[in-house]
Write a protein that holds these residues in place. Structure first.
Motif, PDB file in Angstrom:
ATOM      1  N   GLN A   1       0.847  -1.364  -0.082  1.00  0.00           N
ATOM      2  CA  GLN A   1      -0.017  -0.084   0.064  1.00  0.00           C
ATOM      3  C   GLN A   1       0.923   1.241   0.104  1.00  0.00           C
ATOM      4  N   PHE A   2       0.334   2.156  -0.856  1.00  0.00           N
ATOM      5  CA  PHE A   2       1.199   3.670  -0.842  1.00  0.00           C
ATOM      6  C   PHE A   2      -0.056   4.450  -0.194  1.00  0.00           C
TER       7      PHE A   2
ATOM      8  N   ARG B   1      -2.568   0.437  -5.743  1.00  0.00           N
ATOM      9  CA  ARG B   1      -2.105   0.450  -4.252  1.00  0.00           C
ATOM     10  C   ARG B   1      -2.051   1.969  -3.565  1.00  0.00           C
ATOM     11  N   GLY B   2      -2.764   2.883  -4.211  1.00  0.00           N
ATOM     12  CA  GLY B   2      -3.012   4.103  -3.410  1.00  0.00           C
ATOM     13  C   GLY B   2      -2.248   5.218  -3.742  1.00  0.00           C
ATOM     14  N   ALA B   3      -1.094   5.115  -4.541  1.00  0.00           N
ATOM     15  CA  ALA B   3      -0.215   6.257  -4.971  1.00  0.00           C
ATOM     16  C   ALA B   3      -1.164   7.314  -5.748  1.00  0.00           C
TER      17      ALA B   3
ATOM     18  N   SER C   1      -1.290   8.609  -0.485  1.00  0.00           N
ATOM     19  CA  SER C   1      -1.482   9.797  -1.536  1.00  0.00           C
ATOM     20  C   SER C   1      -0.359  10.481  -1.597  1.00  0.00           C
ATOM     21  N   ASP C   2       0.413  10.710  -0.283  1.00  0.00           N
ATOM     22  CA  ASP C   2       1.516  11.450   0.071  1.00  0.00           C
ATOM     23  C   ASP C   2       2.802  11.159  -0.495  1.00  0.00           C
ATOM     24  N   ASP C   3       2.863   9.674  -0.706  1.00  0.00           N
ATOM     25  CA  ASP C   3       4.123   9.020  -0.855  1.00  0.00           C
ATOM     26  C   ASP C   3       4.661   9.273  -2.387  1.00  0.00           C
ATOM     27  N   LEU C   4       6.131   9.637  -2.588  1.00  0.00           N
ATOM     28  CA  LEU C   4       6.568   9.813  -3.817  1.00  0.00           C
ATOM     29  C   LEU C   4       7.229   8.338  -4.076  1.00  0.00           C
ATOM     30  N   VAL C   5       6.639   8.179  -5.583  1.00  0.00           N
ATOM     31  CA  VAL C   5       6.848   6.906  -5.943  1.00  0.00           C
ATOM     32  C   VAL C   5       7.816   6.997  -7.329  1.00  0.00           C
TER      33      VAL C   5
END
Length: 100
Positions: free
Chosen positions: A9-10, A39-41, A12-16
């Motif tokens: 899971q990511f 996964r939520g990004a 929405s604030d994660d930088l991918v």
């Protein structure tokens, strides 16, 4: 073959950052971007980075994900009849990840 070592899971604030040595047709990159979004990004925080890409990939990625930011060191002009970048880097992905 795609090696999946992504978190389940990511937020929405994660930088991918997705790294791929070569993006030829865009098929694998599209699948990976879809996967991280599932996964939520948030697409606004996803970056695709490659050494070499080709115009067909840029077209497909732009149509599928207009907000995706992509960085490429070089855009090679064409693909051969097998969909490989010409001149490209050879089998850079297979050599880097030990897959063939």
């Amino acid at each position: 073959m795609c090696i999946d070592r992504l978190p389940k899971q990511f937020t929405s604030d994660d930088l991918v950052v997705i790294a791929d040595p070569m993006v030829a047709t865009g098929g694998t990159a599209i699948n990976v971007v879809r996967d991280v979004l599932d996964r939520g990004a948030d697409i606004k925080n996803v970056r695709l980075v490659c050494a070499v890409c080709a115009p067909p990939a840029l077209t497909k990625l732009g149509e599928e994900f207009p907000e995706l930011i992509m960085y490429s060191a070089m855009i090679d002009p064409e693909l051969n009849d097998k969909g490989y970048i010409v001149p490209g880097l050879g089998d850079a992905g297979d050599r880097a990840y030990g897959t063939e």
